[in-house]
Motif scaffolding. Structure first.
Motif, short mmCIF file in Angstrom:
data_model
loop_
_atom_site.label_atom_id
_atom_site.label_comp_id
_atom_site.label_asym_id
_atom_site.label_seq_id
_atom_site.Cartn_x
_atom_site.Cartn_y
_atom_site.Cartn_z
N MET A 285 26.47 -56.34 99.16
CA MET A 285 26.26 -57.06 97.90
C MET A 285 24.86 -56.80 97.33
O MET A 285 24.60 -57.03 96.16
CB MET A 285 26.50 -58.55 98.09
N TYR A 286 23.95 -56.32 98.20
CA TYR A 286 22.59 -55.95 97.78
C TYR A 286 22.44 -54.43 97.65
O TYR A 286 21.32 -53.93 97.55
CB TYR A 286 21.55 -56.48 98.77
N GLN A 287 23.57 -53.72 97.72
CA GLN A 287 23.59 -52.25 97.71
C GLN A 287 22.76 -51.66 98.85
O GLN A 287 22.22 -50.55 98.74
CB GLN A 287 23.10 -51.68 96.36
N ALA A 288 22.64 -52.38 99.94
CA ALA A 288 21.90 -51.88 101.11
C ALA A 288 22.78 -50.87 101.85
O ALA A 288 23.95 -51.14 102.10
CB ALA A 288 21.53 -53.04 102.04
N LYS A 289 22.23 -49.72 102.16
CA LYS A 289 22.95 -48.65 102.84
C LYS A 289 22.47 -48.56 104.29
O LYS A 289 21.27 -48.44 104.54
CB LYS A 289 22.71 -47.30 102.15
N PHE A 290 23.41 -48.62 105.21
CA PHE A 290 23.07 -48.55 106.64
C PHE A 290 22.92 -47.10 107.09
O PHE A 290 23.66 -46.22 106.65
CB PHE A 290 24.18 -49.20 107.48
N SER A 291 21.97 -46.89 107.98
CA SER A 291 21.84 -45.60 108.65
C SER A 291 21.47 -45.87 110.11
O SER A 291 20.81 -46.86 110.44
CB SER A 291 20.79 -44.71 107.97
N LEU A 292 21.92 -44.97 110.97
CA LEU A 292 21.68 -45.13 112.41
C LEU A 292 20.24 -44.82 112.73
O LEU A 292 19.72 -43.76 112.37
CB LEU A 292 22.62 -44.23 113.22
N ASN A 293 19.59 -45.76 113.41
CA ASN A 293 18.22 -45.55 113.88
C ASN A 293 18.29 -45.27 115.37
O ASN A 293 18.66 -46.15 116.15
CB ASN A 293 17.38 -46.80 113.59
N LYS A 294 17.95 -44.06 115.77
CA LYS A 294 18.07 -43.67 117.18
C LYS A 294 17.06 -44.38 118.08
O LYS A 294 17.27 -44.49 119.28
CB LYS A 294 17.95 -42.16 117.32
N TYR A 295 15.97 -44.88 117.52
CA TYR A 295 14.94 -45.51 118.34
C TYR A 295 15.33 -46.90 118.83
O TYR A 295 14.84 -47.37 119.85
CB TYR A 295 13.61 -45.56 117.59
N CYS A 296 16.19 -47.58 118.10
CA CYS A 296 16.63 -48.91 118.53
C CYS A 296 18.15 -48.99 118.66
O CYS A 296 18.69 -50.08 118.89
CB CYS A 296 16.09 -50.00 117.62
N ALA A 297 18.84 -47.85 118.55
CA ALA A 297 20.29 -47.78 118.72
C ALA A 297 21.02 -48.83 117.87
O ALA A 297 21.82 -49.61 118.37
CB ALA A 297 20.68 -47.91 120.19
N ALA A 298 20.69 -48.84 116.59
CA ALA A 298 21.32 -49.79 115.67
C ALA A 298 21.41 -49.18 114.29
O ALA A 298 20.61 -48.31 113.92
CB ALA A 298 20.51 -51.08 115.61
N TYR A 299 22.41 -49.65 113.54
CA TYR A 299 22.47 -49.30 112.12
C TYR A 299 21.60 -50.30 111.39
O TYR A 299 21.77 -51.52 111.54
CB TYR A 299 23.92 -49.36 111.62
N LEU A 300 20.65 -49.80 110.60
CA LEU A 300 19.71 -50.64 109.88
C LEU A 300 19.79 -50.36 108.38
O LEU A 300 20.09 -49.25 107.96
CB LEU A 300 18.27 -50.38 110.34
N SER A 301 19.52 -51.39 107.61
CA SER A 301 19.35 -51.25 106.16
C SER A 301 18.35 -52.31 105.73
O SER A 301 18.06 -53.25 106.48
CB SER A 301 20.68 -51.39 105.42
N LYS A 302 17.83 -52.14 104.54
CA LYS A 302 16.82 -53.08 104.05
C LYS A 302 17.15 -53.44 102.61
O LYS A 302 17.60 -52.59 101.84
CB LYS A 302 15.45 -52.43 104.13
N ALA A 303 16.92 -54.70 102.27
CA ALA A 303 17.14 -55.14 100.89
C ALA A 303 16.15 -56.24 100.55
O ALA A 303 15.61 -56.91 101.43
CB ALA A 303 18.56 -55.66 100.73
N ASN A 304 15.93 -56.41 99.25
CA ASN A 304 15.10 -57.50 98.77
C ASN A 304 16.03 -58.69 98.52
O ASN A 304 16.94 -58.60 97.70
CB ASN A 304 14.36 -57.10 97.50
N VAL A 305 15.81 -59.77 99.26
CA VAL A 305 16.63 -60.97 99.15
C VAL A 305 15.74 -62.10 98.65
O VAL A 305 14.82 -62.52 99.35
CB VAL A 305 17.27 -61.34 100.51
#
Length: 190
Positions: free
Chosen positions: A34-54
């Motif tokens: 809903m915030y148009q945040a796009k997930f990408s895999l971060n190999k350093y923490c083994a998680a899909y991360l995205s960032k948005a302004n909330v």
């Protein structure tokens, strides 16, 4: 304290997609979208991360790779990588004690028998905000709990989940903008 991280609990292998136990991860993904945040895999923490302004604040959305019962291990890796404290974290997860289509906002307390939350408490501490998404009780009393939570959502359950998403997003925004107590007062009413 401001919330800087939102995590959705679930089992990441694709065979668990659409199961009751993954509604936390699904809700987080839908809210991030809903915030148009796009997930990408971060190999350093083994998680899909995205960032948005909330509501004027940067929030990282995270979906860890791995299994529900190892949620604390996975979240500890994310916290370490982002240099964020558990007290700055909102965790979305399923709860069989809450009516389907409803949710409850809380902080602290016991795991309520939820293995993923138990692992988070053991590995990271207990000072995180919780958005507990209702599954309702088992279909049959005799049914094994693992079979229930690892079962796929029925069409009615999917409809209830979809209907709850706008209110979940509003609650999430209030937690981020006005704090946990304000959100509890606004959304935990019957």
């Amino acid at each position: 304290m401001a919330f800087r991280l939102a995590v959705g609990l679930g089992n990441s292998p694709s065979r668990y997609e659409g199961t009751r136990h993954n509604v936390g991860m699904a809700a987080l993904g839908r809210i991030a979208g809903m915030y148009q945040a796009k997930f990408s895999l971060n190999k350093y923490c083994a998680a899909y991360l995205s960032k948005a302004n909330v509501c004027g604040k940067d929030v990282v959305f995270a979906a860890a790779q791995g299994y529900m019962n190892e949620s604390g291990v996975n979240i500890a890796n994310i916290l370490r990588f982002l240099k964020i404290d558990i007290s700055e974290t909102i965790v979305f997860y399923d709860d069989i004690t809450i009516q389907r289509g409803s949710f409850k906002i809380s902080e602290g307390g016991s795991s309520g028998g939820h293995n993923g939350v138990e692992n988070i408490i053991a590995r990271c501490g207990n000072s995180f905000a919780r958005v507990r998404i209702g599954l309702g009780g088992k279909t049959f009393k005799e049914m094994d709990l693992a079979d229930y939570v690892l079962g796929g959502l029925s069409d009615d359950e999917k409809a209830s989940f979809e209907a709850s998403l706008p209110k979940l997003k509003d609650a999430f925004e209030m937690i981020c903008s006005k704090g946990l107590v304000a959100a509890q007062n606004a959304f935990n009413r019957k």
